[in-house]
Structures are given as C-alpha cells and as structure tokens.
Motif scaffolding. Structure first.
Motif, short mmCIF file in Angstrom:
data_model
loop_
_atom_site.label_atom_id
_atom_site.label_comp_id
_atom_site.label_asym_id
_atom_site.label_seq_id
_atom_site.Cartn_x
_atom_site.Cartn_y
_atom_site.Cartn_z
N ASP A 10 0.85 -1.19 0.00
CA ASP A 10 0.00 0.00 0.00
C ASP A 10 0.88 1.25 0.00
N GLU A 11 0.36 2.32 -0.57
CA GLU A 11 1.15 3.56 -0.69
C GLU A 11 1.61 4.10 0.65
N ASP A 12 0.78 4.00 1.69
CA ASP A 12 1.19 4.52 2.99
C ASP A 12 2.38 3.73 3.56
N ILE A 13 2.42 2.43 3.30
CA ILE A 13 3.55 1.61 3.75
C ILE A 13 4.79 1.95 2.94
N GLN A 14 4.63 2.14 1.64
CA GLN A 14 5.76 2.55 0.80
C GLN A 14 6.33 3.87 1.30
N GLN A 15 5.46 4.78 1.71
CA GLN A 15 5.92 6.09 2.21
C GLN A 15 6.70 5.92 3.51
N LYS A 16 6.24 5.04 4.40
CA LYS A 16 6.97 4.77 5.64
C LYS A 16 8.37 4.25 5.35
N ASP B 259 10.46 7.12 4.11
CA ASP B 259 10.82 8.01 5.23
C ASP B 259 11.95 7.43 6.07
#
Length: 67
Positions: free
Chosen positions: A49-55, A58
């Motif tokens: 998921d995009e939010d996990i990719q962002q984590k 980061d």
C-alpha cells in the motif's frame, strides 16, 4: 534503469508492527508480490500500500541523513 526494490519479511514486520509470521501469512494469501530467497521471503515494495511505501521511504531517508 528500472530497478526492482525488495524488503525482507523481518523488515516489513518491524515497520508494520506485526510478527514475521503475520507477514508470511499475508504472502501465502497473495496480499503481496514476493519471492523466495533461500529460506526467506522478500516482498516487492511497489506491491505494498502507498502509505507503507511512504513509511519505508521516510525510514530510508532518515538513515541516509544519519550516515
């Protein structure tokens, strides 16, 4: 150059705050695209998921700044 980015089940479980077993169960249910490397699995980062990719991004940026 198109380079595939992979993350280990242990790294992903740490980021998600779940056990490695939970990640392996998700792999078994085809939630993530994965590959087996010897006795371990790796997950294709773009399949997350995009939010996990962002984590992940980061965290990698934070590590780069510290080194």
């Amino acid at each position: 150059m198109n380079q595939e980015l992979w993350i280990s089940t242990e790294e992903l479980s740490f980021i998600l705050g779940v056990s490695s077993r939970a990640v392996r169960k998700a792999i078994a249910k085809n939630k993530y695209k994965s590959r087996k490397v010897y006795k371990h699995y790796e997950i294709l980062i773009p399949s997350l998921d995009e939010d996990i990719q962002q984590k992940i991004l980061d965290i990698s940026m934070k590590i780069d700044k510290e080194t």
